[in-house]
Structures are given as C-alpha cells and as structure tokens.
Scaffold this active site. Structure first.
Site, PDB file in Angstrom:
ATOM      1  N   HIS A  67       0.836  -1.208   0.000  1.00 49.01           N
ATOM      2  CA  HIS A  67       0.000   0.000   0.000  1.00 49.01           C
ATOM      3  C   HIS A  67       0.866   1.250   0.000  1.00 49.01           C
ATOM      4  CE1 HIS A  67      -4.006  -1.771   0.572  1.00 49.01           C
ATOM      5  NE2 HIS A  67      -3.321  -2.753   1.135  1.00 49.01           N
ATOM      6  N   PRO A  68       0.604   2.173  -0.933  1.00 52.56           N
ATOM      7  CA  PRO A  68       1.347   3.437  -0.942  1.00 52.56           C
ATOM      8  C   PRO A  68       0.854   4.346   0.178  1.00 52.56           C
ATOM      9  CG  PRO A  68      -0.366   3.502  -2.597  1.00 52.56           C
ATOM     10  CD  PRO A  68      -0.375   2.111  -2.010  1.00 52.56           C
ATOM     11  N   GLU A  88      -8.707   4.677  -5.451  1.00 45.50           N
ATOM     12  CA  GLU A  88      -9.197   4.779  -4.081  1.00 45.50           C
ATOM     13  C   GLU A  88      -8.801   6.104  -3.441  1.00 45.50           C
ATOM     14  OE1 GLU A  88      -8.844  -0.061  -3.680  1.00 45.50           O
ATOM     15  OE2 GLU A  88      -7.354   1.191  -2.692  1.00 45.50           O
ATOM     16  N   ALA A 122      -9.621   4.725   1.706  1.00 47.68           N
ATOM     17  CA  ALA A 122      -9.700   6.102   1.224  1.00 47.68           C
ATOM     18  C   ALA A 122     -10.837   6.345   0.240  1.00 47.68           C
ATOM     19  CB  ALA A 122      -8.366   6.489   0.577  1.00 47.68           C
TER      20      ALA A 122
END
Length: 166
Positions: A67-68, A88, A122
């Site tokens: 995940h960034p 997202e 998000a």
C-alpha cells in the site's frame, strides 16, 4: 476481472495470484483459497473478513507493504494494486499543497509512531477527511491501532474483491 466460478476452478497457485491485488498477505490468500468453492462473491467476501482479522501482525505487515502512502502520487500505475490505490485515493488528487504537505508530515509522524504505513480505506474520502482521520489515529495506542489497521485492511480487501469479481 474474473468470475467466482473461474476462481473456484483454478489451481491453488493461480487462485492465490488472482487474489494478490486485493490483499498482498500470502497467509490471507492461502486461507481464502483453501475455503473454496464459494457460491458467489458475497460468500467469498464474507469468508475474507475473519481471515484478515485473524492475520498475524507479520502477515498484516506483508499486506501493508503493497500500500502506498496516502497522498503519494505514483507517476505510472503499472500494477493492479497501484491502479486501484490511485482510484481509491482520488479524493487526494485535487488537494492543495498545504493539505498534501500536512499529509506527508502526518504520514511521517504516523510511521515514526507505529512503524508502518498509515492505512485507511480512502474510497470516497477527501484529502482533508483522510488527514483528519490520520491526526486522530496518532493518539491511538499501538494495540488499538493494530485493530484499526486490520479493520481498514478488511474494508479495502472487500472493495478490491468486488472490483476483481464484478
């Protein structure tokens, strides 16, 4: 996009690889694959949640590595995970520089406090909302934050399973 029937019929290695963009935990993928066959997407999603919640912290960290950071804008989305993350985090795309700077600072503070990337579902949230959630979560104790992260990971995984199988 694939079908639940095709997933059910695939060999275990292929099925686990199909799931990887949804959650990068090897243990999660193995457990979900082992639960086949699933009659439909709802059953598959229902089976996923308890697996995410029971992952060891090392398995959660494996998933987190894919995940960034919230607010990071990769130049090229070369993987399914990166493309999904960009979508997202669409609410961050138009954020002003001050909010992006605050997110970067918040990400750094969060990572210093908890030792891992700030994970939040998000989708449908603005940059300001994501920043507020981050700031609130900085007050969590580590054990509580682990529970919150598992819940967020489960929510993201549900969304991504729906994308994969719809």
């Amino acid at each position: 996009m694939t079908s639940v029937d095709a997933f059910n019929d695939a060999d275990a290695e292929t099925a686990a690889a199909l799931l990887h963009p949804c959650c990068a935990s090897t243990a999660w993928a193995k457990a979900v694959v082992a639960g086949r066959p699933y009659p439909d997407l709802d059953a598959l999603i229902a089976a996923s949640d308890p697996v995410v919640k029971d992952l060891s912290w090392a398995d959660v960290e494996e998933a987190l590595a894919a995940h960034p950071r919230i607010g990071d804008r990769p130049k090229v989305a070369v993987t399914t995970e990166k493309r999904w993350s960009q979508g997202e985090q669409a609410g961050v795309a138009d954020a002003d520089r001050e909010v992006l700077a605050a997110l970067a600072d918040g990400n750094a503070a969060y990572e210093a406090r908890f030792g891992h990337v700030y994970l939040v579902c998000a989708s449908g949230r603005s940059a300001e909302e994501l920043l507020g959630i981050l700031q609130d979560r900085l007050d969590n104790d580590p054990a509580h934050e682990h529970d919150v992260v598992r819940g967020e990971l489960a929510a993201i995984t549900r969304l991504r399973l729906a994308k994969l199988f719809s």
